[in-house]
Write a protein that holds these residues in place. Structure first.
Motif, PDB file in Angstrom:
ATOM      1  N   ARG A   9     -13.911   4.238   9.835  1.00  0.00           N
ATOM      2  CA  ARG A   9     -12.905   5.302   9.885  1.00  0.00           C
ATOM      3  C   ARG A   9     -11.517   4.755   9.584  1.00  0.00           C
ATOM      4  NH1 ARG A   9     -11.001   8.149  15.529  1.00  0.00           N
ATOM      5  NH2 ARG A   9      -9.330   9.443  14.690  1.00  0.00           N
ATOM      6  N   TYR A  10     -11.194   3.609  10.176  1.00  0.00           N
ATOM      7  CA  TYR A  10      -9.846   3.068  10.001  1.00  0.00           C
ATOM      8  C   TYR A  10      -9.673   2.377   8.649  1.00  0.00           C
ATOM      9  CZ  TYR A  10      -9.284   4.325  14.840  1.00  0.00           C
ATOM     10  OH  TYR A  10      -9.218   5.045  16.006  1.00  0.00           O
ATOM     11  N   TRP A  11     -10.737   1.801   8.131  1.00  0.00           N
ATOM     12  CA  TRP A  11     -10.674   1.268   6.772  1.00  0.00           C
ATOM     13  C   TRP A  11     -10.360   2.385   5.786  1.00  0.00           C
ATOM     14  CZ3 TRP A  11     -13.475   2.388   2.364  1.00  0.00           C
ATOM     15  CH2 TRP A  11     -13.274   1.518   1.286  1.00  0.00           C
ATOM     16  N   LEU A  12     -11.014   3.535   5.984  1.00  0.00           N
ATOM     17  CA  LEU A  12     -10.803   4.663   5.084  1.00  0.00           C
ATOM     18  C   LEU A  12      -9.383   5.208   5.216  1.00  0.00           C
ATOM     19  CD1 LEU A  12     -12.099   6.491   2.975  1.00  0.00           C
ATOM     20  CD2 LEU A  12     -12.825   8.010   4.827  1.00  0.00           C
ATOM     21  N   TYR A  13      -8.864   5.315   6.452  1.00  0.00           N
ATOM     22  CA  TYR A  13      -7.477   5.754   6.628  1.00  0.00           C
ATOM     23  C   TYR A  13      -6.523   4.817   5.887  1.00  0.00           C
ATOM     24  CZ  TYR A  13      -8.228   9.319  10.277  1.00  0.00           C
ATOM     25  OH  TYR A  13      -8.579  10.447  10.973  1.00  0.00           O
ATOM     26  N   GLU A  14      -6.760   3.515   6.021  1.00  0.00           N
ATOM     27  CA  GLU A  14      -5.882   2.545   5.364  1.00  0.00           C
ATOM     28  C   GLU A  14      -5.919   2.716   3.845  1.00  0.00           C
ATOM     29  OE1 GLU A  14      -5.831  -2.225   5.056  1.00  0.00           O
ATOM     30  OE2 GLU A  14      -5.784  -1.448   7.121  1.00  0.00           O
ATOM     31  N   GLN A  15      -7.121   2.956   3.285  1.00  0.00           N
ATOM     32  CA  GLN A  15      -7.258   3.179   1.850  1.00  0.00           C
ATOM     33  C   GLN A  15      -6.516   4.434   1.405  1.00  0.00           C
ATOM     34  OE1 GLN A  15      -9.038   1.260  -0.525  1.00  0.00           O
ATOM     35  NE2 GLN A  15      -8.981  -0.221   1.128  1.00  0.00           N
TER      36      GLN A  15
ATOM     37  N   ARG B 223       1.292   4.387  -2.892  1.00  0.00           N
ATOM     38  CA  ARG B 223       1.399   3.928  -4.279  1.00  0.00           C
ATOM     39  C   ARG B 223       1.942   5.036  -5.181  1.00  0.00           C
ATOM     40  NH1 ARG B 223      -4.141   2.319  -3.592  1.00  0.00           N
ATOM     41  NH2 ARG B 223      -4.257   0.202  -2.723  1.00  0.00           N
ATOM     42  N   ALA B 224       1.516   6.269  -4.927  1.00  0.00           N
ATOM     43  CA  ALA B 224       1.948   7.380  -5.767  1.00  0.00           C
ATOM     44  C   ALA B 224       3.429   7.693  -5.607  1.00  0.00           C
ATOM     45  CB  ALA B 224       1.121   8.623  -5.433  1.00  0.00           C
ATOM     46  N   ARG B 225       4.035   7.249  -4.491  1.00  0.00           N
ATOM     47  CA  ARG B 225       5.442   7.559  -4.227  1.00  0.00           C
ATOM     48  C   ARG B 225       6.345   6.335  -4.354  1.00  0.00           C
ATOM     49  NH1 ARG B 225       6.543  12.285  -1.622  1.00  0.00           N
ATOM     50  NH2 ARG B 225       4.733  13.600  -1.195  1.00  0.00           N
ATOM     51  N   ARG B 226       5.760   5.164  -4.467  1.00  0.00           N
ATOM     52  CA  ARG B 226       6.542   3.936  -4.427  1.00  0.00           C
ATOM     53  C   ARG B 226       7.432   3.803  -5.655  1.00  0.00           C
ATOM     54  NH1 ARG B 226       3.231  -1.523  -3.973  1.00  0.00           N
ATOM     55  NH2 ARG B 226       2.280  -0.560  -5.803  1.00  0.00           N
TER      56      ARG B 226
ATOM     57  N   THR C  61      -1.488   9.028   7.917  1.00  0.00           N
ATOM     58  CA  THR C  61      -2.265   9.373   6.727  1.00  0.00           C
ATOM     59  C   THR C  61      -2.253  10.871   6.482  1.00  0.00           C
ATOM     60  OG1 THR C  61      -3.708   7.469   7.096  1.00  0.00           O
ATOM     61  CG2 THR C  61      -4.531   9.189   5.628  1.00  0.00           C
ATOM     62  N   HIS C  62      -2.476  11.653   7.537  1.00  0.00           N
ATOM     63  CA  HIS C  62      -2.465  13.111   7.376  1.00  0.00           C
ATOM     64  C   HIS C  62      -1.074  13.618   6.985  1.00  0.00           C
ATOM     65  CE1 HIS C  62      -6.276  12.985   9.824  1.00  0.00           C
ATOM     66  NE2 HIS C  62      -6.592  13.834   8.882  1.00  0.00           N
ATOM     67  N   LEU C  63      -0.030  12.975   7.485  1.00  0.00           N
ATOM     68  CA  LEU C  63       1.334  13.361   7.113  1.00  0.00           C
ATOM     69  C   LEU C  63       1.562  13.148   5.618  1.00  0.00           C
ATOM     70  CD1 LEU C  63       4.328  14.073   7.620  1.00  0.00           C
ATOM     71  CD2 LEU C  63       4.681  11.673   8.253  1.00  0.00           C
TER      72      LEU C  63
ATOM     73  N   ARG D  76      -3.732  -4.071   6.719  1.00  0.00           N
ATOM     74  CA  ARG D  76      -3.532  -4.889   5.517  1.00  0.00           C
ATOM     75  C   ARG D  76      -2.777  -4.084   4.464  1.00  0.00           C
ATOM     76  NH1 ARG D  76      -4.044 -10.078   5.831  1.00  0.00           N
ATOM     77  NH2 ARG D  76      -5.119 -10.363   3.834  1.00  0.00           N
ATOM     78  N   LEU D  77      -1.957  -3.141   4.906  1.00  0.00           N
ATOM     79  CA  LEU D  77      -1.242  -2.277   3.967  1.00  0.00           C
ATOM     80  C   LEU D  77      -0.324  -3.060   3.041  1.00  0.00           C
ATOM     81  CD1 LEU D  77      -0.381   0.857   6.121  1.00  0.00           C
ATOM     82  CD2 LEU D  77      -1.583   0.852   3.933  1.00  0.00           C
ATOM     83  N   GLN D  78       0.420  -4.020   3.604  1.00  0.00           N
ATOM     84  CA  GLN D  78       1.322  -4.805   2.759  1.00  0.00           C
ATOM     85  C   GLN D  78       0.553  -5.500   1.640  1.00  0.00           C
ATOM     86  OE1 GLN D  78       4.645  -5.631   2.388  1.00  0.00           O
ATOM     87  NE2 GLN D  78       5.208  -3.949   3.735  1.00  0.00           N
ATOM     88  N   GLU D  79      -0.565  -6.099   1.981  1.00  0.00           N
ATOM     89  CA  GLU D  79      -1.362  -6.804   0.983  1.00  0.00           C
ATOM     90  C   GLU D  79      -1.911  -5.843  -0.078  1.00  0.00           C
ATOM     91  OE1 GLU D  79      -0.912  -9.262   4.503  1.00  0.00           O
ATOM     92  OE2 GLU D  79      -1.542  -7.180   4.216  1.00  0.00           O
ATOM     93  N   ARG D  80      -2.350  -4.670   0.351  1.00  0.00           N
ATOM     94  CA  ARG D  80      -2.877  -3.689  -0.609  1.00  0.00           C
ATOM     95  C   ARG D  80      -1.783  -3.223  -1.565  1.00  0.00           C
ATOM     96  NH1 ARG D  80      -7.859  -2.698   1.020  1.00  0.00           N
ATOM     97  NH2 ARG D  80      -8.351  -2.710   3.245  1.00  0.00           N
ATOM     98  N   LEU D  81      -0.599  -2.983  -1.022  1.00  0.00           N
ATOM     99  CA  LEU D  81       0.495  -2.490  -1.865  1.00  0.00           C
ATOM    100  C   LEU D  81       1.022  -3.588  -2.782  1.00  0.00           C
ATOM    101  CD1 LEU D  81       2.354  -0.350   0.819  1.00  0.00           C
ATOM    102  CD2 LEU D  81       0.929   0.475  -1.061  1.00  0.00           C
ATOM    103  N   GLN D  82       1.062  -4.822  -2.297  1.00  0.00           N
ATOM    104  CA  GLN D  82       1.509  -5.925  -3.143  1.00  0.00           C
ATOM    105  C   GLN D  82       0.517  -6.187  -4.274  1.00  0.00           C
ATOM    106  OE1 GLN D  82       2.018  -9.018  -0.241  1.00  0.00           O
ATOM    107  NE2 GLN D  82       4.135  -8.452   0.222  1.00  0.00           N
TER     108      GLN D  82
END
Length: 538
Positions: free
Chosen positions: A86-92, A99-102, A240-242, A529-535
Motif C-alpha cells: 500500500r505504501y509503496w504504491l502511495y509513494e509511486q 514529476r508532472a508539476r516539478r 497523495t490524495h491531495l 525514497r521520494l527524493q531518490e525517485r525524483l532525482q
C-alpha cells in the motif's frame, strides 16, 4: 546481540504471511523481513532499509508474498528498501504527481528577499513549497501571493485554503485575516482575499468508512489555487490524495516547517520533499525570523536545537541573558503555585464570563509533554491540574464529574455533523439559562458556539497536551516536561524543536541535561525514497 522485541501487530502480520507463503519459502528470512517492515511502518518509516535486516531477497521473491516493483504482492522490495504494498504504491503515485508539476533547471533561493522570490515563483509555477520556522513570514508571503493572484484575475471563489486539522485551519484563517489588515494592500484586493479555511478531509470530500475521497483525478477540486498550511502534519496517504485531487492546471502551494515533528500517521512526507535538491526549483526556505530578535532566548534556543548545537542550547537555557528561557533540571515535578500564577488571568476571566477574554487567557500557558501515560504523561498531569485549578474556579451546582466551570477540553475525534475536529479546544462555561455548555470558537472574530457536554465526540481535559497535539498552536508561555527515561524513542530533536517553537514569550523546561542531550542527538530518518525517485527522473 539480543533479538529485537516486536509489537504484537508485527507478529500477527508475520503469522499471516507464513500462511500465505508457499511451502518452499524461507520462513525464517520472511519473518525477519515482515517484522522489520511492519515495525518500521508503525514508526512512520514506509521505506524500510534492508541493511538493518540481512535476508536473502532472491529466495524471498519465490515465497509468493514478496514482489518486485510492478507486482501485486503484500511486500515490495526495490533496491535497498522494502515496503508494505500500500505504501509503496502511495509513494509511486505521489512521485508521479510531483514529476508532472516539478520545475527543472532552477535552484532554491538562498539569498536576497526570499519572501519576494516565493511570490514570484508562486505566480509562474503550479507547485511550490514554502518552509520556514515560526515568525519567518509564511503567512505574510502567502497573503502577498493571494493579492497578486487576485490582481491577475483569479476569482476568490476559485482559491481554496486548508490545513490538516480544524485547529490549524482556524489558525490559518485568523493569521490571513490579521495579515491582510496589516499589509498595505488596495482596499478592493484586501476585501477579496479569501479567509475561510477547511480541514483537508472536508476539502477533499471525506467519505465515512472509506479510504478514498470524493475529489479524485476524475473529479478534481473546483479550484485554480489550493493552499495548504501545516503541511508537515500530512501523511503519505493524505498527501497523495491531495496531489491527485488538484487539477493539473491548478496551483498547489504547501506551507510548513520542515524541522517540525512528522505526521502522527505514516510518512514524514513534507520533510522528505524538503530534504534534498530534487525539488530545488519548487521550494523556498525562509530563514529570517521576524518574531524573535537576535537577543530573544526562544529564537536562539530553537536555532540551536535546529542545527544540533548542544553547547549553544545549554548556554541559552542557563544564561541570565535570556530570562524568558528557564531550565529546571533538579525539579521533582510541577509546582501548583506556578500553575495558578501562570493561569491567573484565566481564572479571573472565567469569573467575569467574557468568552473572548477566557480563550485568550487560557493560551497564556500550556503544559507540554511527549507522553500520554505515566507519572509525567498527559492523563496523569491533567488529573493533577484539575485538582489544583478547580479550587479557584466558580462552583456550579448542576455540574457533575468530570465537568466543572472552566474545564478546558480537546476534541480527539472528528465529528463532521457538529463541525468539531480532532484538536479543537473548548471550555465549559454556563449558558444564559445557567446550564453548563462547552464553548468553541466559530472562526469568526469574537463569536462562539455552545455544545452540550453529552453531545461531544471523544475528548479529554486540555491543561496538558502531548507535543504532537500542540502542532499548529501557539501559547504565550510553555511549561515543557520531559521525563527521565533512558529509552524514549518519541523524544528526538524534532519533538524538542516543536515544543520550543510553540512558545511566544517564555518557556520553562523541566528536564535533565542528559535528557536534552539525548533528544538533540536523535533524529528521525527519511520516511520514504521520494527524493531518490525524483532525482532519478530529473
Amino acid at each position: 546481540m539480543s533479538q529485537p522485541t516486536y509489537h504484537p501487530l508485527d507478529e500477527q502480520l508475520a503469522s499471516l504471511m507464513y500462511r500465505l507463503a508457499g511451502t518452499a519459502a524461507d520462513t525464517a528470512g520472511l519473518g525477519k523481513l515482515v517484522r522489520h517492515v511492519s515495525a518500521s511502518t508503525r514508526e512512520g518509516i514506509i521505506a524500510a532499509p534492508l541493511v538493518d535486516v540481512p535476508v536473502d531477497v532472491a529466495s524471498l521473491l519465490a515465497s509468493g508474498v514478496v514482489g518486485e516493483p510492478g507486482e501485486y504482492k503484500p511486500l515490495i522490495v526495490e533496491g535497498s528498501h522494502a515496503w508494505l504494498y500500500r505504501y509503496w504504491l502511495y509513494e509511486q503515485r505521489l512521485a508521479q504527481c510531483i514529476r508532472a508539476r516539478r520545475v527543472a533547471g532552477e535552484t532554491s533561493a538562498e539569498v536576497a528577499d526570499l519572501q519576494q522570490i516565493a511570490v514570484e515563483m508562486a505566480l509562474r509555477q503550479r507547485f511550490l513549497i514554502i518552509s520556514g520556522g515560526p515568525g519567518t513570514g509564511k503567512t505574510t508571503t502567502v497573503t502577498r501571493i493571494l493579492a497578486h493572484l487576485l490582481e491577475q484575475g483569479i476569482r476568490p471563489e476559485r482559491i481554496l485554503l486548508a490545513a490538516p486539522t480544524g485547529k490549524a485551519a482556524m489558525r490559518m484563517q485568523e493569521s490571513i485575516r490579521d495579515t491582510k489588515q496589516r499589509l498595505a494592500l488596495p482596499a478592493e484586493i484586501a476585501a477579496s482575499i479569501p479567509e475561510q479555511a477547511s480541514t483537508l478531509h472536508r476539502l477533499l470530500g471525506y467519505i465515512p468508512n472509506r479510504v478514498g475521497f470524493r475529489h479524485t483525478p476524475e473529479n478534481p477540486l473546483p479550484a485554480d489555487v489550493v493552499i495548504v498550511d501545516e503541511a508537515s502534519m500530512i501523511d503519505i496517504s493524505l498527501m497523495t490524495h491531495l496531489f491527485e485531487a488538484v487539477a493539473p492546471q491548478a496551483k498547489l502551494i504547501l506551507l510548513g516547517d520542515k524541522d517540525q515533528l512528522a505526521s502522527v500517521e505514516t510518512g514524514s512526507i513534507f520533510r522528505d520533499l524538503c530534504a534534498g535538491e530534487a525539488l530545488a526549483g519548487n521550494k523556498v526556505v525562509l530563514q529570517k525570523s521576524h518574531r524573535f530578535a537576535a537577543e530573544d532566548g526562544i529564537g536562539q534556543l530553537a536555532q540551536a536545537i535546529r542545527i544540533a548545537d548542544e553547547e549553544r542550547m545549554l548556554e541559552v537555557l542557563t544564561s541570565p541573558a535570556y530570562p524568558e528561557v528557564v531550565l529546571d533540571d533538579g525539579a521533582d515535578g510541577l509546582d501548583a503555585a506556578q500553575l495558578r500564577a501562570g493561569w491567573q488571568a484565566y481564572l479571573q476571566a472565567v469569573q467575569v464570563g467574557d468568552h473572548a477574554a477566557i480563550f485568550a487567557a487560557f493560551n497564556t500557558l500550556r503544559i507540554l509533554t511527549p507522553l500520554r501515560k505515566g507519572r509525567l504523561g498527559v492523563e496523569t498531569l491533567n488529573v493533577w491540574v484539575d485538582g489544583v485549578m478547580q479550587k479557584h474556579l466558580p462552583a456550579h451546582g448542576a455540574a457533575s464529574k468530570p465537568w466543572y466551570v472552566g474545564r478546558p477540553v480537546m476534541v480527539t475525534q472528528n465529528d463532521y455533523r457538529q463541525n468539531l475536529f480532532n484538536g479543537d479546544i473548548g471550555i465549559a462555561l454556563p449558558a444564559s439559562n445557567g446550564e453548563l455548555r462547552v464553548w468553541f470558537p466559530t472562526g469568526e472574530a469574537g463569536k462562539f458556539r455552545a455544545i452540550a457536554p453529552i453531545r461531544l465526540p471523544a475528548h479529554e481535559t486540555a491543561w496538558a497536551m502531548t507535543i504532537h497535539k500542540s502542532q499548529g498552536s501557539e501559547f504565550n508561555h510553555v511549561l515543557l516536561v520531559l521525563p527521565e527515561l533512558d529509552d524514549l524513542p518519541l523524544l528526538g530533536r524534532e519533538l524538542l524543536y516543536t515544543a520550543v517553537t510553540r512558545a511566544k514569550t517564555g518557556i520553562h523546561v523541566l528536564a535533565s541535561r542528559a535528557t536534552l542531550r539525548r533528544a538533540l542527538q536523535q533524529v528521525t530518518p527519511p520516511s520514504s525514497r521520494l527524493q531518490e525517485r525524483l532525482q532519478a527522473s530529473a
